[in-house]
Design an enzyme around this catalytic site. Structure first.
Site, PDB file in Angstrom:
ATOM      1  N   CYS A   1       0.797  -1.228   0.000  1.00 34.62           N
ATOM      2  CA  CYS A   1       0.000   0.000   0.000  1.00 34.62           C
ATOM      3  C   CYS A   1       0.828   1.276   0.000  1.00 34.62           C
ATOM      4  O   CYS A   1       0.289   2.350  -0.256  1.00 34.62           O
ATOM      5  CB  CYS A   1      -0.930   0.004   1.214  1.00 34.62           C
TER       6      CYS A   1
ATOM      7  N   HIS B   1      12.465   1.384   5.304  1.00 36.85           N
ATOM      8  CA  HIS B   1      12.250  -0.046   5.045  1.00 36.85           C
ATOM      9  C   HIS B   1      12.751  -0.847   6.243  1.00 36.85           C
ATOM     10  O   HIS B   1      13.901  -0.701   6.649  1.00 36.85           O
ATOM     11  CB  HIS B   1      12.993  -0.469   3.778  1.00 36.85           C
TER      12      HIS B   1
ATOM     13  N   HIS C   1      -1.651  19.869   6.909  1.00 30.51           N
ATOM     14  CA  HIS C   1      -2.614  18.813   6.584  1.00 30.51           C
ATOM     15  C   HIS C   1      -1.911  17.463   6.571  1.00 30.51           C
ATOM     16  O   HIS C   1      -0.753  17.364   6.157  1.00 30.51           O
ATOM     17  CB  HIS C   1      -3.268  19.074   5.224  1.00 30.51           C
TER      18      HIS C   1
ATOM     19  N   ASN D   1     -10.516   1.003   1.910  1.00 34.20           N
ATOM     20  CA  ASN D   1      -9.064   0.986   1.731  1.00 34.20           C
ATOM     21  C   ASN D   1      -8.766   0.734   0.252  1.00 34.20           C
ATOM     22  O   ASN D   1      -8.883  -0.382  -0.231  1.00 34.20           O
ATOM     23  CB  ASN D   1      -8.445  -0.107   2.595  1.00 34.20           C
TER      24      ASN D   1
END
Length: 452
Positions: A225, A304, A357, A394
């Site tokens: 994602c 990562h 934001h 999602n």
């Protein structure tokens, strides 16, 4: 015995040749030396053509030097600034696809069709019912109906058809908004986690829109994602290498290929979260585009944690005992995500300390609750993420763009505002990007999925 000869060519490249065989490396090296001389000779000849005009210009400037000194110095400084300062990456516009209304699905419809499919036992049905109620997803997200067909095994054709619908839908809206000719697109980066076809999805886009034959095309797969931000990072590097170019970035996930049709309780929950969607983003490294762009890319940080076994195994595609494929998500996922986010913020905080934001990947209500608590965010900070989860579910890597579209729809983006987009994905990865608004953003009339 074979006789071997070795000689130094081109300042240190060793070339070896055996008796009876041509010296290929030496030939190539010498060939490029010759090409270099030819290039220098042609360049010197070209330079000679400019000598007379430059002499005339020098004589002219010498006569009027006192008058022209100031404007020429300003021009020189502008030229130095232009050629020595790196070009920025601008976001002209983006578009998020909204599927047709007949693909909307309520929670009760979801359960009813899951029962009729005949794929799930009673335990699996009840688990999906429970997860749906706690998911934070509303009654208007979108699902492909093919996954609910009784006795139907999702195939490559199903995946391609869904991909064509969402990808082409997003790109069509983007091209209509930017008015950019597809022949001017130099770079294409597409990411899709689970569905990886041959030819690739990026090749499908090139074929459909007839992009130029020398398009720099990349297809990112299996990166989860957070791959949408990875795609932006790759496009940014390519734009810096190809100054004055356009890059099209497309992010999606194909729900029919994330669907699990078995009864292993460890693989069922993702069925309840993933929904159809795609985002298309047009980036530019042309300085002139600053004046019509919405945002400028300020920072991008990738973290990562794949070197840690717990993180690496926290999310993966698996097969159950019957060979049915599904997405496994570990119970450690919250803690794994927390540590990845902490590491990402530690790097980003040194670069970009404040944001107006925030767009957090709309994965689930529980994840959003935990992040809000950890980062001490306000309900207003979380509004775009929660509303996107409720309305669209999602949508994986495109989720952060539906959230930015929500902020634009509400006309919350003002000139100078900084927007922080955060994505999480398998591996385990946490990636974030910061955009600076170049103007006040009014609600787009056409390419915004939140418009009624």
């Amino acid at each position: 015995m074979e006789k071997e000869a070795t000689k130094m060519v081109n300042g240190g490249v060793k070339s070896k040749s055996r008796k009876g065989l041509p010296d290929f490396l030496g030939y190539v090296n010498l060939r490029y030396v010759k090409l270099g001389y030819i290039y220098l000779l042609s360049l010197s000849r070209s330079f000679c053509y400019f000598i007379p005009p430059f002499l005339l210009l020098f004589i002219f400037v010498s006569r009027f030097l006192p008058i022209l000194a100031f404007p020429l110095s300003i021009l020189l400084l502008l030229l130095i600034y232009h050629f020595l300062t790196p070009s920025s990456v601008f976001l002209l516009d983006f578009s998020c696809y909204r599927p047709p209304d007949h693909l909307k699905i309520t929670k009760s419809d979801f359960i009813e069709m899951a029962i009729k499919s005949g794929n799930f036992n009673e335990t699996a049905i009840e688990l999906q019912r429970k997860v749906l109620q706690q998911s934070g997803i509303g009654e208007e997200s979108y699902m492909p109906r093919v996954v609910f067909k009784p006795s139907h095994k999702v195939n490559l054709r199903d995946g391609r058809e869904e991909a064509a619908m969402v990808i082409f839908g997003a790109i069509d809206e983007l091209l209509a908004a930017t008015k950019i000719n597809v022949k001017h697109i130099k770079i294409l980066v597409l990411n899709c986690g689970v569905l990886n076809t041959t030819p690739s999805l990026s090749a499908m886009v090139i074929n459909h829109y007839k992009l130029r034959h020398n398009t720099e095309s990349y297809n990112l797969g299996g990166m989860g994602c957070s791959a949408g931000i990875i795609a932006i990072d790759l496009a940014k590097d390519l734009l810096n290498a190809h100054q004055g170019s356009y890059a099209l970035v497309v992010s999606t996930e194909i729900v029919s290929f994330t669907w699990y049709s078995g009864n292993d309780v460890a693989l069922i929950p993702p069925n309840c979260f993933f929904r159809m969607g795609a985002a298309a983003v047009m980036l530019s490294s042309r300085r002139i585009d600053r004046w019509r762009s919405k945002y400028q890319l300020m920072q991008l940080v990738r973290t990562h944690k794949g070197n840690e076994d717990r993180s690496y195994k926290s999310m993966e595609l698996r097969e159950d005992r019957d060979g049915k494929q599904g997405l496994y998500i570990s119970r450690d996922i919250i803690e794994v995500g927390r540590q990845a986010l902490k590491a990402n913020i530690a790097t980003l905080g040194r670069l970009e300390p404040s944001f107006e934001h925030i767009c957090l990947l709309s994965s689930s209500k529980k994840v959003l609750d935990e992040i809000q608590k950890d980062l001490k965010l306000t309900d207003e900070n979380m509004e775009a993420s929660r509303r996107t989860l409720e309305r669209f579910g999602n949508t994986s890597s495109s989720s952060i763009w539906y959230e930015l579209a929500y902020l634009e729809h509400k006309e919350k983006i003002k000139r100078g505002d900084r927007v922080w987009q955060i994505g999480f994905g398998s591996g385990f990865k946490c990636n974030s990007v910061v955009w600076k608004a170049l103007r006040n953003i009014n609600s787009p009339r056409h390419n915004n999925p939140w418009n009624l």
